[in-house]
Design a protein around this motif. Structure first.
Motif, PDB file in Angstrom:
ATOM      1  N   SER A 181       0.827  -1.206   0.000  1.00 32.08           N
ATOM      2  CA  SER A 181       0.000   0.000   0.000  1.00 32.08           C
ATOM      3  C   SER A 181       0.862   1.257   0.000  1.00 32.08           C
ATOM      4  CB  SER A 181      -0.927   0.020   1.210  1.00 32.08           C
ATOM      5  OG  SER A 181      -1.884  -1.011   1.123  1.00 32.08           O
ATOM      6  N   TYR A 184       0.621   5.655   0.185  1.00 33.94           N
ATOM      7  CA  TYR A 184      -0.083   6.928   0.331  1.00 33.94           C
ATOM      8  C   TYR A 184       0.770   8.018  -0.308  1.00 33.94           C
ATOM      9  CZ  TYR A 184      -1.960  11.241   2.148  1.00 33.94           C
ATOM     10  OH  TYR A 184      -2.476  12.517   2.219  1.00 33.94           O
ATOM     11  N   HIS A 224      -7.800   0.498   1.360  1.00 32.88           N
ATOM     12  CA  HIS A 224      -6.614   1.234   1.805  1.00 32.88           C
ATOM     13  C   HIS A 224      -6.700   1.563   3.292  1.00 32.88           C
ATOM     14  CE1 HIS A 224      -3.042   3.742   1.261  1.00 32.88           C
ATOM     15  NE2 HIS A 224      -3.607   4.556   2.134  1.00 32.88           N
ATOM     16  N   PHE A 246      -3.454   5.564  -2.445  1.00 28.47           N
ATOM     17  CA  PHE A 246      -4.353   6.643  -2.032  1.00 28.47           C
ATOM     18  C   PHE A 246      -3.625   7.964  -2.203  1.00 28.47           C
ATOM     19  CE2 PHE A 246      -6.861   9.482   0.423  1.00 28.47           C
ATOM     20  CZ  PHE A 246      -8.116   8.912   0.608  1.00 28.47           C
ATOM     21  N   THR A 283      -3.154  -1.208  -2.945  1.00 28.23           N
ATOM     22  CA  THR A 283      -3.910   0.031  -2.728  1.00 28.23           C
ATOM     23  C   THR A 283      -2.996   1.233  -2.873  1.00 28.23           C
ATOM     24  OG1 THR A 283      -3.602   0.358  -0.329  1.00 28.23           O
ATOM     25  CG2 THR A 283      -5.328  -1.187  -1.009  1.00 28.23           C
ATOM     26  N   SER A 293     -13.375   0.460   2.122  1.00 27.89           N
ATOM     27  CA  SER A 293     -12.077   1.013   1.726  1.00 27.89           C
ATOM     28  C   SER A 293     -10.956   0.037   2.072  1.00 27.89           C
ATOM     29  CB  SER A 293     -11.832   2.350   2.425  1.00 27.89           C
ATOM     30  OG  SER A 293     -10.493   2.777   2.217  1.00 27.89           O
ATOM     31  N   TYR A 346       2.908   0.362   5.221  1.00 32.60           N
ATOM     32  CA  TYR A 346       2.623   1.082   3.974  1.00 32.60           C
ATOM     33  C   TYR A 346       3.684   2.155   3.792  1.00 32.60           C
ATOM     34  CZ  TYR A 346       0.821   4.680   7.114  1.00 32.60           C
ATOM     35  OH  TYR A 346       0.721   5.626   8.109  1.00 32.60           O
TER      36      TYR A 346
END
Length: 378
Positions: free
Chosen positions: A3, A5, A247, A56, A54, A245, A257
């Motif tokens: 993941s 971000y 994420h 985001f 994921t 969701s 992440y």
């Protein structure tokens, strides 16, 4: 790490409640920031052994970037990040602040989920909290999204706002569910330091609803969303089945992440990291060939067990006993026997062979429950 971000700190305006790392867009070195972000993505690419599940992109306001700048970012993500075929790829946006050209770029880049910061449908409340959109822009933006192929759309709404009444909250919820979207987040206002609201609160100029009314508003959101086929899967999140969701579940499951961009936070190889916040300092660090990290904390075993509890209990399903044992080699009911029994006695927690989870009463007093699991392991 599965993941990622990515933080875009630029905003056309600053909301009164927001404490995320952000700056006004005007006169900012946006192109240089995108360059630095792509360089940071390249730096972390060796950590991405498995396809990312994921992504985001949050902010700030990611759609403050132009279509051309977004395209460069999308191309860089495609170049340096191995992406799973069923990736959940989310971007945040504001109503009335995204164009068809931007959406075309995002669709081509693999974005398949959009989170809209609506907060309220009441014009007076929107003005109070520093939002510039109105109900009309919300509906127009959702139409624009659906016409451009986006069906996985989430909106945020807020309660406990200054001067907010129950009637205003009920009206916002009514208009929200009429949109027939698959996902909603409902957050209570938290007055955070370094925000406009924090300064107003210190000066006694912020009139907030009493706690009893805020609790009633939370009860109302649970009732309304349940009546419209949206199941609650986390304290503040509601979805149609299959639209939860993925994420955010990474955070609540206390999984690792990567955080990229100015002020972003990450959890890598047992360490919590945060990036340099000021945009120009972030850019300079990357240009010097360094990862722009300004703080690293090695998470101890005790801290990881504590985090497993207070993050996992946010989920309606709670903390899995089997998962806890798999991670730590001990039974969670042995490690946290006292706080579990105490919370059960107060009607805030329930426990069985599957794990532990908040009761309905516990959801209203989540922070009070979470605190019980901190500092109890000797």
């Amino acid at each position: 790490m599965k993941s990622i971000y990515i933080h875009i700190p630029f905003c056309h305006h600053i909301c009164h409640y927001c404490d995320f790392n952000k700056v006004f867009l005007k006169n900012q070195p946006v192109d240089q920031y995108v360059d630095a972000l792509l360089r940071e993505i390249e730096m972390v690419s060796p950590l991405l052994i498995e396809p990312v599940e994921t992504i985001f992109i949050g902010g700030g306001t990611p759609t403050a970037l132009s279509a051309k700048q977004l395209e460069r970012l999308m191309l860089g993500i495609e170049k340096f990040i191995p992406i799973s075929s069923d990736v959940e790829f989310t971007i945040e946006a504001n109503p009335g602040d995204i164009s068809a050209d931007q959406l075309s770029v995002l669709r081509a880049g693999g974005v398949n989920r959009v989170s809209l910061g609506v907060q309220s449908f009441d014009t007076g409340l929107l003005e109070k909290i520093g939002r510039t959109h109105r109900e009309k822009e919300v509906r127009e933006t959702i139409d624009l999204l659906t016409n451009n192929g986006f069906t996985n759309i989430s909106i945020d709404v807020m309660y406990g706002l200054p001067g907010q009444t129950m009637d205003q909250w009920k009206d916002t919820l009514k208009k929200a569910v009429q949109l027939e979207l698959p996902h909603f987040s409902a957050y209570s206002l938290i007055v955070e330091p370094k925000t406009v609201f924090y300064n107003m609160h210190r000066k006694g100029r912020l009139s907030l609803p009493p706690q009893e009314l805020e609790a009633d508003m939370y009860r109302e959101v649970m009732d309304v969303f349940s009546q419209h086929g949206l199941h609650q899967y986390e304290i503040s999140n509601f979805a149609q089945k299959g639209f939860e969701s993925k994420h955010n579940k990474v955070y609540w499951d206390n999984e690792e992440y990567i955080g990229l961009g100015a002020g972003a936070h990450g959890y890598e190889l047992g360490k919590r990291l945060s990036n340099i916040g000021p945009v120009n300092q972030y850019i300079k660090a990357v240009e010097n060939g360094n990862r722009p990290t300004n703080h690293t904390h090695e998470v101890t075993r005790v801290e990881r067990m504590e985090e497993e509890m207070f993050l996992g209990l946010r989920k309606v399903e709670g903390v899995s006993a089997a998962r806890f044992y798999e991670k730590f080699g001990v039974q969670l009911v042995d490690v946290f026997h006292s706080p579990i029994e105490e919370a059960i006695g107060e009607g805030l927690l329930q426990s069985d062979e599957v794990g532990v989870r908040l009761t309905d009463k516990g959801r209203f007093l989540g922070n009070q429950v979470f605190e019980k699991f901190i500092g109890v392991i000797e």
